[in-house]
Write a protein that holds these residues in place. Structure first.
Motif, PDB file in Angstrom:
ATOM      1  N   GLY A   1       0.824  -1.205   0.000  1.00 39.39           N
ATOM      2  CA  GLY A   1       0.000   0.000   0.000  1.00 39.39           C
ATOM      3  C   GLY A   1       0.855   1.250   0.000  1.00 39.39           C
ATOM      4  N   VAL A   2       0.778   2.033  -1.063  1.00 38.26           N
ATOM      5  CA  VAL A   2       1.540   3.280  -1.172  1.00 38.26           C
ATOM      6  C   VAL A   2       0.672   4.419  -0.644  1.00 38.26           C
ATOM      7  CG1 VAL A   2       2.765   4.854  -2.704  1.00 38.26           C
ATOM      8  CG2 VAL A   2       2.830   2.384  -3.131  1.00 38.26           C
ATOM      9  N   LEU A   3       1.206   5.218   0.267  1.00 33.74           N
ATOM     10  CA  LEU A   3       0.450   6.311   0.889  1.00 33.74           C
ATOM     11  C   LEU A   3       0.413   7.516  -0.036  1.00 33.74           C
ATOM     12  CD1 LEU A   3       1.920   5.820   4.471  1.00 33.74           C
ATOM     13  CD2 LEU A   3      -0.417   5.286   3.727  1.00 33.74           C
ATOM     14  N   ALA A   4      -0.041   7.277  -1.241  1.00 38.96           N
ATOM     15  CA  ALA A   4       0.032   8.285  -2.304  1.00 38.96           C
ATOM     16  C   ALA A   4      -0.907   9.455  -2.075  1.00 38.96           C
ATOM     17  CB  ALA A   4      -0.267   7.638  -3.654  1.00 38.96           C
ATOM     18  N   SER A   5      -2.047   9.210  -1.434  1.00 39.13           N
ATOM     19  CA  SER A   5      -3.024  10.296  -1.283  1.00 39.13           C
ATOM     20  C   SER A   5      -2.463  11.438  -0.461  1.00 39.13           C
ATOM     21  CB  SER A   5      -4.304   9.761  -0.632  1.00 39.13           C
ATOM     22  OG  SER A   5      -4.032   9.195   0.637  1.00 39.13           O
TER      23      SER A   5
ATOM     24  N   VAL B   1       2.583  -4.257   3.830  1.00 42.27           N
ATOM     25  CA  VAL B   1       3.565  -3.215   4.086  1.00 42.27           C
ATOM     26  C   VAL B   1       3.071  -1.929   3.435  1.00 42.27           C
ATOM     27  CG1 VAL B   1       4.924  -3.844   2.038  1.00 42.27           C
ATOM     28  CG2 VAL B   1       6.021  -2.585   3.910  1.00 42.27           C
ATOM     29  N   LEU B   2       3.327  -0.797   4.095  1.00 46.19           N
ATOM     30  CA  LEU B   2       2.969   0.518   3.572  1.00 46.19           C
ATOM     31  C   LEU B   2       4.240   1.236   3.133  1.00 46.19           C
ATOM     32  CD1 LEU B   2       0.475   1.636   6.384  1.00 46.19           C
ATOM     33  CD2 LEU B   2      -0.069   0.455   4.242  1.00 46.19           C
ATOM     34  N   VAL B   3       4.110   2.144   2.169  1.00 44.45           N
ATOM     35  CA  VAL B   3       5.278   2.861   1.658  1.00 44.45           C
ATOM     36  C   VAL B   3       5.030   4.357   1.726  1.00 44.45           C
ATOM     37  CG1 VAL B   3       6.881   3.177  -0.257  1.00 44.45           C
ATOM     38  CG2 VAL B   3       5.823   0.946   0.114  1.00 44.45           C
ATOM     39  N   SER B   4       5.998   5.073   2.315  1.00 47.90           N
ATOM     40  CA  SER B   4       5.972   6.521   2.411  1.00 47.90           C
ATOM     41  C   SER B   4       7.262   7.069   1.806  1.00 47.90           C
ATOM     42  CB  SER B   4       5.815   6.947   3.882  1.00 47.90           C
ATOM     43  OG  SER B   4       5.741   8.360   4.003  1.00 47.90           O
ATOM     44  N   ILE B   5       7.528   8.347   2.002  1.00 47.24           N
ATOM     45  CA  ILE B   5       8.742   8.999   1.516  1.00 47.24           C
ATOM     46  C   ILE B   5       9.420   9.688   2.693  1.00 47.24           C
ATOM     47  CG2 ILE B   5       9.655  10.870   0.066  1.00 47.24           C
ATOM     48  CD1 ILE B   5       7.444  10.209  -1.957  1.00 47.24           C
TER      49      ILE B   5
ATOM     50  N   THR C   1      10.353   4.907   2.311  1.00 50.84           N
ATOM     51  CA  THR C   1      10.250   4.372   3.666  1.00 50.84           C
ATOM     52  C   THR C   1       9.142   3.333   3.735  1.00 50.84           C
ATOM     53  OG1 THR C   1      11.117   6.412   4.626  1.00 50.84           O
ATOM     54  CG2 THR C   1       9.863   4.958   6.082  1.00 50.84           C
ATOM     55  N   LEU C   2       9.524   2.122   4.104  1.00 47.52           N
ATOM     56  CA  LEU C   2       8.586   1.003   4.204  1.00 47.52           C
ATOM     57  C   LEU C   2       8.188   0.836   5.664  1.00 47.52           C
ATOM     58  CD1 LEU C   2      10.272   0.569   1.546  1.00 47.52           C
ATOM     59  CD2 LEU C   2       9.847  -1.865   1.830  1.00 47.52           C
ATOM     60  N   ILE C   3       6.891   0.739   5.913  1.00 44.13           N
ATOM     61  CA  ILE C   3       6.341   0.625   7.265  1.00 44.13           C
ATOM     62  C   ILE C   3       5.741  -0.755   7.427  1.00 44.13           C
ATOM     63  CG2 ILE C   3       4.737   1.624   8.943  1.00 44.13           C
ATOM     64  CD1 ILE C   3       4.736   4.172   7.066  1.00 44.13           C
TER      65      ILE C   3
END
Length: 531
Positions: free
Chosen positions: A317-321, A451-455, A499-501
């Protein structure tokens, strides 16, 4: 303490940003201060020859690309010794660190520890994967005499705990060589963010990013800078909220905040014990996994989880929003999507929207940590410091020496928690932890992601407060935007990290995901440094 999302700047952050020098002076010596104590290097026996130039040249060339297993292999077959590697780093620190300021202190016993490691290996004894490998430690991590533990503060300049921190004992038991103590943001960012958004202390001055005119990040910037500049093999930093992830991302290295209590905080100077977490900083996920396996409380074999197929068929899941609207992030999100596609992951959207509102009490909670945990620790060593007001008065009595970068964070927090009782502070910690965990659990459930992905550290306040693991992997350089956009620059060229959460306790799996992403992306930057 770490930097929060730019859309939710706290008062101390705003104060520090307002006080920063213009962006074009970043990474220059303007505003730098002399060290309160010079680095003292361990003596070599009389007649010891200099390291051969060809060996130094070879190490200059290959070390940035070698992993710990490769270094260990060279030691095993006699092509390299721990003494040579340790001497190489010490000479490089002596040549370069007056500029970069990544160290506060060098271990006077570093050569002796390397000699011991070599002797054991010659006898056929290898204590673990870090045997003979030089490691630096953020200087809020306790080390007994002859080293000190100062958190970069003049008030603790001569402080040496009676015993090493638990993780330091584990490193020694594993045969690692303690190279020295890394610079940081003084008291983990509770005093000032300094010249470059972190890494400024009274004792060692202000760290400088070896990649160029960019912020260093706080508060584990000395650890990240030393790894990036090839001044150590690996380092142990610590995270409260972005303070390990941000400098790692901004120095184009790998940094991991483990699950809460996976690494013991015993002997680490506290800021917020519910959030504080020591963790590895390395050039590669492989090295981070090996370092974590030595310092964690369970001695797990995290390297066994590293697989190119770790993300194959996995929902990510990419936290794109929350990220797409920020300038310069569209290109980064495309890089993330491309790398994830190469790993065989199933990529979809995820959201942590509303986290700023849910965790709106965090700044007050941090002020409580300064009052009830950080200054309580200082008071146990200097009894006259009975609270943050006394600490502020101590700084104000000799600001040129004790506070060369000012005390804007501490000043902003003085009154903030004055009416917060310790009982309410503890209850607030439990409440914020529960809220942050609920936010993450909901994001995992709604997206179906493992896993979630941020920057960078954009969502650090959430995962750090929840106690969930996160790891940042180099994502190349920004084409624009980011934190520099708030300082009047376009941000182009600044290192950035994906950044992977992970889920609570899923540290081994998270390292596997990060390894697969790292191998697919291959976007680490190596700074150009000339001794």
């Amino acid at each position: 303490m770490g930097l929060t999302n730019m859309r939710a700047l706290s008062l101390p952050m705003a104060l520090c940003l307002a006080a920063l020098a213009p962006i074009e002076t970043f990474a220059q010596d303007d505003g730098q201060v002399p060290r309160l104590q010079q680095l003292v290097f361990p003596p070599l026996p009389d007649g010891t020859p200099a390291l051969p130039e060809d060996i130094v040249a070879a190490l200059d060339r290959v070390l940035p690309s070698l992993t710990i297993p490769e270094l260990s292999g060279f030691m095993e077959d006699g092509q390299l010794t721990s003494v040579i590697l340790t001497r190489y780093y010490l000479e490089r620190i002596a040549a370069l660190d007056d500029h970069y300021r990544t160290y506060l202190e060098v271990n006077p016993a570093a050569i002796e520890e390397a000699q011991s490691a070599d002797a054991l290996r010659a006898e056929g004894t290898v204590l673990g994967p870090l045997h003979g490998i030089p490691v630096s430690l953020k200087d809020n991590i306790g080390t007994a005499a002859p080293m000190h533990t100062t958190a970069g503060a003049e008030i603790l300049r001569d402080h040496a705990p009676e015993a090493d921190a638990a993780l330091v004992r584990q490193l020694r038991d594993g045969g690692a060589v303690i190279l020295g103590k890394a610079n940081l943001s003084e008291f983990a960012g509770a005093i000032s963010l300094g010249l470059f958004l972190g890494g400024s202390t009274a004792i060692a001055g202000s760290g400088i990013n070896p990649h160029g005119a960019f912020p260093t990040g706080g508060s584990s910037s000395g650890s990240a800078g030393a790894v990036a500049a090839n001044l150590t093999t690996v380092s142990v930093g610590s995270e409260t909220s972005g303070s390990l992830i941000a400098p790692s991302a901004w120095h184009s290295v790998v940094g991991m905040k483990p699950s809460r209590d996976l690494v013991s905080g015993d002997g680490v100077i506290p800021l917020l014990t519910t959030n504080d977490s020591p963790g590895p900083i390395a050039r590669t996920v492989t090295d981070a996994a090996l370092l974590l396996g030595v310092i964690d409380t369970g001695h797990a074999d995290y390297a066994a989880a590293l697989s190119l197929d770790a993300l194959q068929g996995l929902r990510v899941g990419v936290l794109a929003s929350e990220l797409a609207a920020q300038k310069g992030n569209a290109d980064l999100l495309q890089r993330i999507a491309t790398a994830l596609t190469l790993t065989g992951a199933e990529v979809g959207p995820a959201s942590l929207s509303g986290w700023q509102s849910a965790l709106s009490e965090f700044d007050l909670f941090l002020a409580g940590g300064i009052r009830y945990e950080m200054t309580a620790y200082i008071g146990s060593i200097r009894p006259e410091i009975d609270g943050p007001e006394a600490l502020a008065a101590y700084y104000a009595a000799d600001p040129d020496t004790r506070a060369p970068f000012g005390t804007p964070v501490l000043d902003a927090k003085l009154a903030e928690a004055a009416t917060l009782s310790e009982e309410d502070f503890r209850a607030m910690g439990e409440s914020l932890t529960a809220k942050a965990a609920e936010l993450l659990d909901a994001a995992f459930a709604a997206s179906g992601a493992e896993v979630l992905v941020s920057i960078d550290n954009d969502h650090s306040q959430v995962y750090a407060t929840a106690g969930y693991p996160a790891i940042t992997v180099p994502l190349g350089a920004r084409s624009g935007g980011g934190i520099l956009a708030a300082l009047g620059s376009d941000g182009a060229g600044m290192p950035v990290g994906a950044t992977l959460i992970g889920k609570q306790g899923a540290d081994a799996s998270l390292l596997g995901y990060a390894y697969a992403f790292e191998q697919a992306s291959q976007l680490q930057l190596t700074p150009e440094i000339s001794p």
